[in-house]
Enzyme design. Sequence first.
Site, PDB file in Angstrom:
ATOM      1  N   ASP A 292       0.823  -1.205   0.000  1.00  0.00           N
ATOM      2  CA  ASP A 292       0.000   0.000   0.000  1.00  0.00           C
ATOM      3  C   ASP A 292       0.858   1.255   0.000  1.00  0.00           C
ATOM      4  O   ASP A 292       2.025   1.244   0.416  1.00  0.00           O
ATOM      5  CB  ASP A 292      -0.976   0.004   1.177  1.00  0.00           C
TER       6      ASP A 292
ATOM      7  N   GLU B  67      -0.044  -1.399   5.597  1.00  0.00           N
ATOM      8  CA  GLU B  67       1.011  -1.011   6.530  1.00  0.00           C
ATOM      9  C   GLU B  67       0.864   0.446   6.926  1.00  0.00           C
ATOM     10  O   GLU B  67       1.071   0.816   8.091  1.00  0.00           O
ATOM     11  CB  GLU B  67       2.389  -1.246   5.902  1.00  0.00           C
TER      12      GLU B  67
END
Length: 385
Positions: free
Chosen positions: A75, A137
């Site tokens: 991400d 994350e």
Amino acid sequence: MADIARTRDILADLVAFPTVSADSNLGLIAYAGEILSEAGARLSIHHDESGTKANLFATLGPEGDGGIVLSGHTDVVPVEGQDWTGDPFRLREADGRLYGRGTCDMKGFIACCLAMAPVFAERTLKRPLHFAFTYDEEVGCFGARALMEDLKRAQIRPAAAIIGEPTLMRIIEGHKGCYEYTTEFRGLEGHGSDPDRGVNAVEYAVRYVSRLMALAEDLKARAPAESPFRPPWTTLQVGLMQGGAARNVIPGHCAVEWEMRPVQEADAAFVKDNIQAYIDAVLRPAMQAVSREADIVTHVVGEVEGLEPATRSEARRIVCELTGLTEAEVVAFGTEAGLFQSAGVSAVICGPGSIAQAHKPDEFVAVEQLSACLGMLERLTAKLV
């Protein structure tokens, strides 16, 4: 060694997937899975509850314990409101730099891993090599936390993990934890001319924040004598307070967003126990004396463990040998490394690019950094055969 041109092409493909944390990463996971599958890796894909995000865990080499994990999150942070020179999701090269969202944080490392997969596959590996690509994350390390549970259930016990966050290929052996919260104050609205008949959520939020700041001062005296961090103590920080409608309306709602960065787990317990005791003994009784519906509720956004420097660390030993470096450092920013360590896996952070470029417009990774990372991964093969 993998060709830098191939790595650049893979990075261009990865950047083209707009995997902002609020959106799906499934396209990127499918793409990475195809490359690893073609290299002969055994794949395991686990979706989150929404079904729109997934972790990818893949293995080359034999089954069994003692493997090495190459780990990265898929991400990226948003680009809205940032002044980019070009399209953030289209790779652009200039002056030896590759620009695009996620190039250094941390699709550059993932691109190197994927480019090297066929090279690893050509060798007869004597210990497992794992690839772990996670979701979310940036918003709480939720994917990595789910991955640790999956590995535990599957009884997969790696020996070491290299988390490829951008460190300019320096070795990072420690960072603080990152605990994030939203505390919600539910009061009772009323007319500002008679404040005693309402429960002012903003006022109670201010008292709560004042207590947090007092605890922040107390934490300074709790700093470990040999703490390598700067500052050496656990920090508290209030990032946002939002509540109220107008100056003459008693606010019925307020929210405080705050964070804590512990240098030791005991500090986190110290803060949470003290602030909860203050709520239970002082704030909530005063609020509910006026309205039984009034309350204070804290929502956990994420509690990510820190990475504690270890006296003996296989991951550090391996990466020192791979890079030729003899020293390791600590950093302020958080990563998924602490989750690996908490799961019993030796972990260090080492990857291409600089954290100074992360989350900014015109994020970039230098081509020479990708080449250095490819060199490290090429030398890793000697540890596996």
